[in-house]
Design a protein around this motif. Structure first.
Motif, PDB file in Angstrom:
ATOM      1  N   ARG A  66       0.860  -1.192   0.000  1.00  0.00           N
ATOM      2  CA  ARG A  66       0.000   0.000   0.000  1.00  0.00           C
ATOM      3  C   ARG A  66       0.891   1.236   0.000  1.00  0.00           C
ATOM      4  O   ARG A  66       1.859   1.321   0.761  1.00  0.00           O
ATOM      5  CB  ARG A  66      -0.907  -0.011   1.232  1.00  0.00           C
ATOM      6  N   THR A  67       0.570   2.191  -0.854  1.00  0.00           N
ATOM      7  CA  THR A  67       1.315   3.449  -0.910  1.00  0.00           C
ATOM      8  C   THR A  67       0.435   4.590  -0.417  1.00  0.00           C
ATOM      9  O   THR A  67      -0.799   4.496  -0.430  1.00  0.00           O
ATOM     10  CB  THR A  67       1.786   3.761  -2.342  1.00  0.00           C
ATOM     11  N   ASN A  70       1.848   7.916  -3.443  1.00  0.00           N
ATOM     12  CA  ASN A  70       2.852   7.238  -4.286  1.00  0.00           C
ATOM     13  C   ASN A  70       4.157   6.965  -3.559  1.00  0.00           C
ATOM     14  O   ASN A  70       5.209   6.825  -4.183  1.00  0.00           O
ATOM     15  CB  ASN A  70       3.139   8.067  -5.548  1.00  0.00           C
ATOM     16  N   LYS A 242      -0.127  -4.927 -11.772  1.00  0.00           N
ATOM     17  CA  LYS A 242      -0.123  -3.540 -11.305  1.00  0.00           C
ATOM     18  C   LYS A 242      -1.341  -2.773 -11.816  1.00  0.00           C
ATOM     19  O   LYS A 242      -1.924  -1.949 -11.100  1.00  0.00           O
ATOM     20  CB  LYS A 242       1.165  -2.843 -11.751  1.00  0.00           C
ATOM     21  N   THR A 243      -1.712  -3.029 -13.065  1.00  0.00           N
ATOM     22  CA  THR A 243      -2.893  -2.370 -13.621  1.00  0.00           C
ATOM     23  C   THR A 243      -4.136  -2.748 -12.834  1.00  0.00           C
ATOM     24  O   THR A 243      -4.975  -1.894 -12.499  1.00  0.00           O
ATOM     25  CB  THR A 243      -3.061  -2.747 -15.106  1.00  0.00           C
ATOM     26  N   SER A 246      -4.148  -1.056  -9.478  1.00  0.00           N
ATOM     27  CA  SER A 246      -4.462   0.366  -9.560  1.00  0.00           C
ATOM     28  C   SER A 246      -5.962   0.590  -9.503  1.00  0.00           C
ATOM     29  O   SER A 246      -6.443   1.548  -8.883  1.00  0.00           O
ATOM     30  CB  SER A 246      -3.889   0.966 -10.848  1.00  0.00           C
ATOM     31  N   ALA A 249      -7.002   0.216  -6.026  1.00  0.00           N
ATOM     32  CA  ALA A 249      -6.566   1.365  -5.231  1.00  0.00           C
ATOM     33  C   ALA A 249      -7.594   2.487  -5.278  1.00  0.00           C
ATOM     34  O   ALA A 249      -7.809   3.189  -4.283  1.00  0.00           O
ATOM     35  CB  ALA A 249      -5.209   1.855  -5.735  1.00  0.00           C
ATOM     36  N   VAL A 250      -8.226   2.689  -6.431  1.00  0.00           N
ATOM     37  CA  VAL A 250      -9.264   3.721  -6.543  1.00  0.00           C
ATOM     38  C   VAL A 250     -10.406   3.414  -5.577  1.00  0.00           C
ATOM     39  O   VAL A 250     -10.915   4.290  -4.870  1.00  0.00           O
ATOM     40  CB  VAL A 250      -9.775   3.812  -7.997  1.00  0.00           C
ATOM     41  N   GLY A 263      -2.769   4.166  -2.457  1.00  0.00           N
ATOM     42  CA  GLY A 263      -2.612   3.406  -3.693  1.00  0.00           C
ATOM     43  C   GLY A 263      -2.162   1.992  -3.385  1.00  0.00           C
ATOM     44  O   GLY A 263      -1.844   1.664  -2.237  1.00  0.00           O
ATOM     45  N   THR A 265       0.366  -1.180  -5.108  1.00  0.00           N
ATOM     46  CA  THR A 265       1.323  -1.538  -6.146  1.00  0.00           C
ATOM     47  C   THR A 265       1.887  -2.919  -5.871  1.00  0.00           C
ATOM     48  O   THR A 265       1.583  -3.541  -4.851  1.00  0.00           O
ATOM     49  CB  THR A 265       2.448  -0.492  -6.233  1.00  0.00           C
TER      50      THR A 265
END
Length: 810
Positions: A66-67, A70, A242-243, A246, A249-250, A263, A265
């Motif tokens: 988790r970021t 970023n 990763k896609t 992502s 993450a939203v 986010g 990753t």
């Protein structure tokens, strides 16, 4: 063709056998250079290249982190993990885990072990099979499942339970709770983290038992505590994963205003989290670069020896040429000899690396555990062979080409020319290279030595003659009233021990990590944009500041009056006072913790100290009294009147007198812990300093050999000069001038190289710049002295030439 190669090989072995001194010197020089490279590569292989033990197809595994804005690579809550696991299509499976301390009772003793709370699919995602019994079922990690089961590591099974064959199905006590042993993990299994040395595995449903101080939080979405990893599905790539992450993450960021900027990753794993891996890779690159330079110096030295030997063999080679041997044939023979020497050096280097593997494990910067296998495998053998062959090309090709292309037929005519001997420029260039590379290594070593000295000169802000040890009453089943009584009695017993000046308790120990929170002054605006200032916190007993020698600058420290029913209070450090109330008196002010709880009144301001490492910037820190903030797991601090370690035995006896089953662990003087925090700098100073010393020795030998051979070849010239009236100082100056020119030229080139190369060390240095004038000046002076000494011996020998003997020798 094969017969010719074998003939060259036999001739090379016979030739080298006839020159045992030369052969030994070359093999020893190469062994040192190749051995240093093999040793460092064996660490790279063990930490970064070798497959995780007992894990199937580890190349398919990736870490999920988790970021925030970023940045970072952090943990997840259990509900978020379940959502991600269920929604993912790019992964075959996603598993979760966290590490926890566990008290294991085996027989009559209790030991502290390193355990892991894991998801039910943890072993399945890793592709690991049990050595005995079974692993967890899918339902055994569900919140609320009361089944208390455990999987033991092979090491703990042997260590605590004697490898009992009937252990499966038996009940053992963990944290004073009964657990049924359902399986044994295979020997060497470490999970996803290399060198983690996990002793046992519990299902996630056991969170409340394994982490009693936090209560039950497995179902709370705001509690982030789980590390995740997954196995990519068939045909899926890291980019596809990763896609997909992502998109998740939203969803994660939209679930709560507190999650703004979150986010998700993924990163490939070699057994470390991305930040640890980057740190290890950076440091190993530094060491590998240093040993490559050592090998370059060794090769230059050997090339010089080969040039000298080729000059001595010119008559032999000239006879072979007159008998019909072409230049190609002579070149092949010389290269064969170089290949034999390189192979012998490779074997010697491999042996040196193997014998030094135990020493390499003690490198404090890498913290290699006993389970890290540095023994050579196929990859190390191939590397050693490749580096040996590369070395053979480096040191053998130039001398071989030079000898094969020279006029060998003229050698039989015994030229009586006076002047510089053949190969002087080439040998000089090799010596210049050695001096230049030595300077680079020695400057780097000097920078690390100065960094280490600067670090030791830093005032940490607390006393280091303190013994610390940790206790965890929560894992022994103590509730708060019983725990308070235990710690109060323990402090009284410790203060009464002979040799104890002061005793105290604290939640954290210096340089041991710690806990942080967010705070701000009471009344300050706290919202999603400003969530307060990140601040370290520590809960301590009243005598803590006295024990640690931390000065209270204003106000007071804690006393027996600060009890649970009185006003909540805190002592802050200078950094907090300046951040929250710049230019004002902080004592009497109040601040709030953004996660909640009553405001804390500032009763004192303590001097700043180094809390996590010696290189840190000022950290915001506040202290609470343990009487108002009870903690089950605490660190004992003992300030002695003499040697801190002398109190280790009495401390353990005092604890056993109150609870014979309570483990006392991590007993260590703070001075030792401080030294351990400088592991990377100590390792760099030691290894690069050693490599620099070796390079200096090889460069001195190379310079001495080149000047000595040049002087010997010019014996007739010096004899004539002396016969014509040249004085001893004239000959001395001429030989010294040649040596000093080589040394000064090497210094000039080395200084330029050092300025360029040491810039990459900037992040590793402290209190010194990469172009530190003192380091450059001291190393340059040292090399100049070495150049003078190395040139002086052959120069003096040249002045003692008898003209008549010199002339008759021709």
């Amino acid at each position: 063709m094969i017969d010719t190669i074998l003939q060259d090989l036999r001739y090379a072995l016979r030739t080298l056998q006839k020159s045992p001194g030369f052969t030994a010197a070359v093999v020893l020089t190469l062994s040192l250079g190749i051995g240093a490279n093999t040793g460092i590569f064996s660490i790279i292989n063990a930490l970064l290249l070798r497959d995780l033990p007992q894990v199937t197809r580890p190349n398919e595994l990736v870490l999920v982190g988790r970021t925030v804005d970023n940045d970072g690579f952090d943990t997840f809550s259990y509900p978020d993990y379940v959502d991600l696991r269920n929604q993912s299509r790019a992964f075959q499976g996603i598993a979760a885990f966290t590490t926890v301390p566990v008290h294991v009772t085996g027989g009559e003793t209790t030991e502290r072990a390193r355990g892991a709370l894991v998801s039910g699919n943890y072993f399945a995602v890793l592709g690991t099979s049990p050595a005995r019994g079974r692993f967890f079922g899918a339902d055994e990690d569900q919140p609320g499942n009361p089944v208390q089961v455990v999987v033991l590591s092979a090491g703990l099974w042997q260590r605590a339970f004697g490898g009992r064959s009937d252990i499966i199905g038996k009940s053992i006590r963990l944290d004073n709770h009964p657990f049924e042993v359902i399986g044994i993990a295979p020997a060497g299994f470490q999970g996803i983290n290399r060198g983690d040395q996990l002793d046992l595995f519990l299902p996630l449903a056991m969170q409340t038992i394994a982490m009693p101080e936090f209560g039950s939080f497995i179902t709370r979405r705001e509690a982030v505590w789980l590390r995740l990893f997954g196995r990519l599905g068939p045909g899926a790539s890291l980019a596809q994963a990763k896609t997909e992450l992502s998109g998740f993450a939203v969803q994660l960021a939209a679930s709560s205003p507190d999650r703004k900027g979150w986010g998700v990753t993924a990163a490939p794993t070699v057994g470390f989290d991305p930040f640890t891996q980057a740190n290890i890779v950076s440091f190993l690159r530094l060491l590998q670069g240093a040993v490559i330079l050592v090998l370059a110096i060794a090769c230059a030295n050997v090339a010089n020896l080969l040039l000298v030997r080729s000059a001595a063999r010119r008559r032999e080679l000239a006879i072979r040429a007159s008998l019909g041997a072409g230049r190609g044939r002579i070149l092949r023979q010389l290269l064969t000899e170089s290949a034999v020497l390189a192979t012998m050096g490779g074997v010697g280097g491999l042996l040196l690396a193997y014998w030094g593997s135990d020493l390499l494990k003690t490198l404090p910067a890498l913290q290699l555990g006993g389970d890290v296998d540095l023994s050579p495998d196929g990859r190390v053998l191939v590397f050693t062979l490749a580096i040996a062959l590369a070395a053979g090309v480096l040191f053998g090709l130039l001398p071989a080409f030079y000898t094969a292309r020279s006029d060998l037929s003229g050698e039989l005519r015994q030229s009586a020319e006076i002047g510089r001997p053949r190969g002087t420029r080439l040998r000089g260039a090799l010596v210049v290279t050695q001096v230049a590379v030595s300077l680079v290594l020695l400057v780097a070593a000097g920078l690390f030595v100065r960094t280490l000295r600067n670090a030791y000169a830093v005032d940490p802000g607390f006393a280091t003659d303190v013994l610390v040890a940790q206790l965890d009453l929560g894992l022994q089943g103590y509730d708060e009233p019983r725990g308070r009584r235990f710690y109060e009695q323990l402090l009284r017993d410790l203060e009464a021990l002979p040799g104890v000046r002061s005793a105290s308790l604290a939640l954290n120990r210096p340089f041991g990590g710690g806990f942080d929170t967010r705070i701000d002054a009471q009344g300050a605006l706290i919202d999603a944009e400003h969530r307060g200032y990140r601040t370290d916190r520590n809960s301590v007993s009243p005598s803590y500041f006295e024990t640690m020698g931390i000065t209270i600058l204003r106000g007071r420290g804690f006393t027996a009056r600060d009890v649970a029913t009185s006003t909540p209070v805190a002592v802050i450090n200078e950094a907090v006072a300046e951040r929250l109330w710049p230019g004002q008196e902080a004592v009497g002010k109040r601040f709030v913790r953004t996660w909640g709880g009553p405001p804390l009144e500032v009763i004192g301001v303590a001097r700043d100290a180094k809390y996590r490492n010696l290189f840190e910037e000022r950290r915001l820190t506040f202290y609470q009294p343990l009487t108002q903030d009870y903690q089950a797991a605490l660190v004992v601090h003992l300030r002695p009147t003499g040697d801190p370690l002398a109190l280790a035995g009495p401390l353990q006896s005092a604890v056993r007198a109150l609870d014979p089953d309570l483990p006392v662990y991590r007993i260590q003087p703070l001075a030792e812990r401080l030294a351990g925090s400088l592991g990377q700098q100590r390792t760099a100073a030691t290894l690069i300093g050693g490599f620099g010393a070796l390079a200096l020795l090889l460069a001195a030998i190379g310079l001495y050999g080149a000047i000595a051979y040049s002087a010997m070849q010019r014996t007739r010239e010096f004899g004539i000069r002396i016969a014509l009236g040249a004085q001893t100082p004239d000959v001395l100056r001429q030989v010294l001038r040649e040596g000093m020119m080589l040394g000064v030229l090497g210094l000039a080139i080395g200084l330029v190289g050092a300025v360029a190369i040491t810039r990459v060390l900037r992040s590793q240095l402290f209190g010194v710049t990469p172009t530190d004038p003192l380091s450059f000046a001291v190393v340059s002076l040292l090399l100049l002295v070495v150049a003078v000494v190395a040139s002086l011996v052959p120069a003096k020998r040249a002045t003692r030439v008898d003209p008549m003997v010199a002339l008759r020798s021709e």
